[in-house]
Design a protein around this motif. Structure first.
Motif, mmCIF file in Angstrom:
data_model
loop_
_atom_site.group_PDB
_atom_site.id
_atom_site.type_symbol
_atom_site.label_atom_id
_atom_site.label_comp_id
_atom_site.label_asym_id
_atom_site.label_seq_id
_atom_site.Cartn_x
_atom_site.Cartn_y
_atom_site.Cartn_z
ATOM 1 N N GLY A 45 1.117 -1.312 0.013
ATOM 2 C CA GLY A 45 -0.062 0.117 -0.037
ATOM 3 C C GLY A 45 0.672 1.440 0.214
ATOM 4 N N ALA A 46 1.962 1.457 0.841
ATOM 5 C CA ALA A 46 2.798 2.538 0.755
ATOM 6 C C ALA A 46 3.537 2.642 -0.666
ATOM 7 C CB ALA A 46 3.639 2.104 1.912
ATOM 8 N N VAL A 48 2.293 1.712 -3.503
ATOM 9 C CA VAL A 48 1.240 2.170 -4.317
ATOM 10 C C VAL A 48 0.945 3.847 -4.322
ATOM 11 C CG1 VAL A 48 -1.045 2.197 -5.157
ATOM 12 C CG2 VAL A 48 0.299 -0.014 -4.765
ATOM 13 N N ARG A 49 0.767 3.931 -2.851
ATOM 14 C CA ARG A 49 0.654 5.702 -2.652
ATOM 15 C C ARG A 49 1.711 6.499 -3.080
ATOM 16 N NH1 ARG A 49 -2.487 3.122 1.619
ATOM 17 N NH2 ARG A 49 -0.523 2.617 2.943
ATOM 18 N N VAL A 52 1.601 6.688 -6.793
ATOM 19 C CA VAL A 52 0.363 7.722 -7.253
ATOM 20 C C VAL A 52 0.762 9.053 -6.853
ATOM 21 C CG1 VAL A 52 -2.232 7.883 -6.594
ATOM 22 C CG2 VAL A 52 -1.260 5.703 -7.185
ATOM 23 N N MET A 53 1.116 9.324 -5.747
ATOM 24 C CA MET A 53 1.072 10.669 -5.339
ATOM 25 C C MET A 53 2.265 11.403 -6.154
ATOM 26 S SD MET A 53 -0.982 11.432 -3.217
ATOM 27 C CE MET A 53 -0.666 12.945 -2.419
ATOM 28 N N ASP A 105 -6.142 0.318 1.185
ATOM 29 C CA ASP A 105 -7.155 1.416 0.865
ATOM 30 C C ASP A 105 -6.391 2.426 0.159
ATOM 31 O OD1 ASP A 105 -8.742 -0.411 1.971
ATOM 32 O OD2 ASP A 105 -9.624 0.956 3.573
ATOM 33 N N LEU A 106 -7.007 2.950 -0.840
ATOM 34 C CA LEU A 106 -6.667 4.259 -1.398
ATOM 35 C C LEU A 106 -7.928 5.168 -1.359
ATOM 36 C CD1 LEU A 106 -4.839 3.065 -4.861
ATOM 37 C CD2 LEU A 106 -3.782 3.815 -2.742
ATOM 38 N N PHE A 108 -9.132 8.885 -2.806
ATOM 39 C CA PHE A 108 -8.942 9.814 -3.765
ATOM 40 C C PHE A 108 -10.018 11.059 -3.426
ATOM 41 C CE2 PHE A 108 -8.113 5.809 -5.703
ATOM 42 C CZ PHE A 108 -6.843 5.953 -6.515
#
Length: 137
Positions: A45-46, A48-49, A52-53, A105-106, A108
């Protein structure tokens, strides 16, 4: 100390550990060196975040050059989800679209001015997509 990064060619060879607690990938560079890295699964998760960021920051900071763009630009790659929902952000006027993936979870940001329109579009699209195509409407 000056950084001297190698241009990334691809990320390949995803492998899960037998106990499912780690995974490994190989980073292949355009100029030769490769790097095998092992990452705790809980960090997915970290990662992916992080990407994305930083993609959002990259998009804000430079114009898109048509010649540099991804040939698959405009094509959507389906990503499996477990659930999708809405949640309130840090303040009332900051709704979040929450996408639950497998293990993280992401969230948006959704402009409050778009919330009603998106809600109507989701409702209409879900009715159309779930309709029985063998029966006339």
């Amino acid at each position: 100390m000056e950084r001297r990064p190698h241009p990334l060619k691809e990320i390949v060879d995803f492998q899960m550990s037998d106990d499912g607690k780690k995974f490994a990938v190989r980073l292949v560079t355009a100029d030769g060196p490769t790097l095998d890295i092992e990452i705790p699964a809980i960090e997915m998760g970290a990662l992916v975040r992080f990407f994305v960021m930083n993609a959002a920051e990259l998009a804000k900071s430079r114009p898109v050059n048509e010649e540099e763009s991804d040939p698959a630009h405009g094509q959507v790659t389906p990503i499996p989800t477990q659930a999708i929902g809405l949640a309130q952000g840090a303040v009332h006027s900051e709704p979040l679209l929450i996408v639950q993936l497998f293990g993280f979870d992401l969230g948006f940001e959704v402009p409050i001015t778009e919330l009603s329109r998106l809600s109507a579009e989701f409702s209409q699209a879900s009715l159309l997509m779930s309709a029985d195509v063998t029966r006339p409407q």
